[in-house]
Design a protein around this motif. Structure first.
Motif: not given
Length: 239
Positions: A26-31, A69-75, A123-135
């Motif tokens: 039942l994927p996202v958006g399925a009713r 009706g009733t709808q799937v909104v996320f996994n 010493d130096k360092a690499l700094h990363l900051q990210r937002v990860r999304s699913a679907r």
């Protein structure tokens, strides 16, 4: 449905629908069928089906929309505790990961970060900051520190691939990691980034990753939406 089971019928219905959502059947958006049709299909009363749907609504798995009706909104994303990146895990379960890069810079690390990475404060360092999304839905804010020089990814590369993919492509052998999982409430900034109300529950994860020689190659401090994400852990008894 097992009418002889001590497990309430509404809970059996809700559990089966939740499993179908988790598996992607039942994927996202399925009713879902309406309550009358579901009750007839399952041989149950309409109040039982209504209670089952209500419990899924309370969990945030489905929503009731007037006229639709009733709808799937996320996994809900479930992640096993393995030495893998979130990008790899989401790709493996077809969650279509995307990344927004917030920070990608070379810094002089704080004494604490330098100590964790096993480098000097000069010493130096690499700094990363990210937002990860699913679907298309944000689920994690990830902050990573690496000794400078291991990789030099631009923002486009960080959006297309996971950090561990980039490290392995650069010849870094990820051998082991120490990981700590906790929980706290979201700050205003985190809540805005993750589309949650301020003060919402977050899962936290800190991980220090080592190569085969025992050198630290990466330290991560991440937060995950507790409403959209969980860790799975298997335990074994003595044999």
């Amino acid at each position: 449905m097992d009418h002889r089971s001590p497990v309430p019928l509404y809970y059996q219905v809700a559990s089966q629908i939740e499993e179908a959502i988790d598996s992607g059947a039942l994927p996202v958006g399925a009713r879902l069928d309406n309550e009358v049709d579901l009750a007839a299909q399952l041989g149950l009363s309409r109040p039982t089906v209504r209670q089952a749907i209500g419990s899924l609504v309370d969990k945030g798995l489905v929503v009731r929309k007037r006229g639709a009706g009733t709808q799937v909104v996320f996994n809900r994303v479930k992640r096993s505790l393995e030495l893998s990146s979130l990008f790899d895990d989401l790709s493996r379960i077809d969650q279509q990961p995307t990344t927004k890069v917030l920070v990608n810079e070379i810094i002089t690390p704080s004494p604490e970060i330098a100590h964790i990475l096993g480098i000097s404060e000069q010493d130096k360092a690499l700094h990363l900051q990210r937002v990860r999304s699913a679907r298309g839905e944000p689920i994690a804010r990830m902050q990573n520190y690496l000794p400078a020089g291991l990789i030099e990814p631009d923002d486009d590369l960080l959006e297309e691939r996971g950090l561990y993919q980039l490290l392995r492509a650069a010849g870094v052998q990820l051998h082991a990691a120490h990981q700590t999982i906790g929980a706290r409430v979201a700050t205003e900034t985190e809540a805005e980034l993750l589309d949650e109300p301020a003060g919402a529950a977050l899962l936290t994860m800190e991980r220090t990753t080592y190569d085969q020689s025992g050198k630290v190659v990466e330290y991560g401090s991440h937060v995950y939406r507790a409403s959209r994400y969980s860790f799975d852990l298997s335990l074994r008894g003595d044999t």
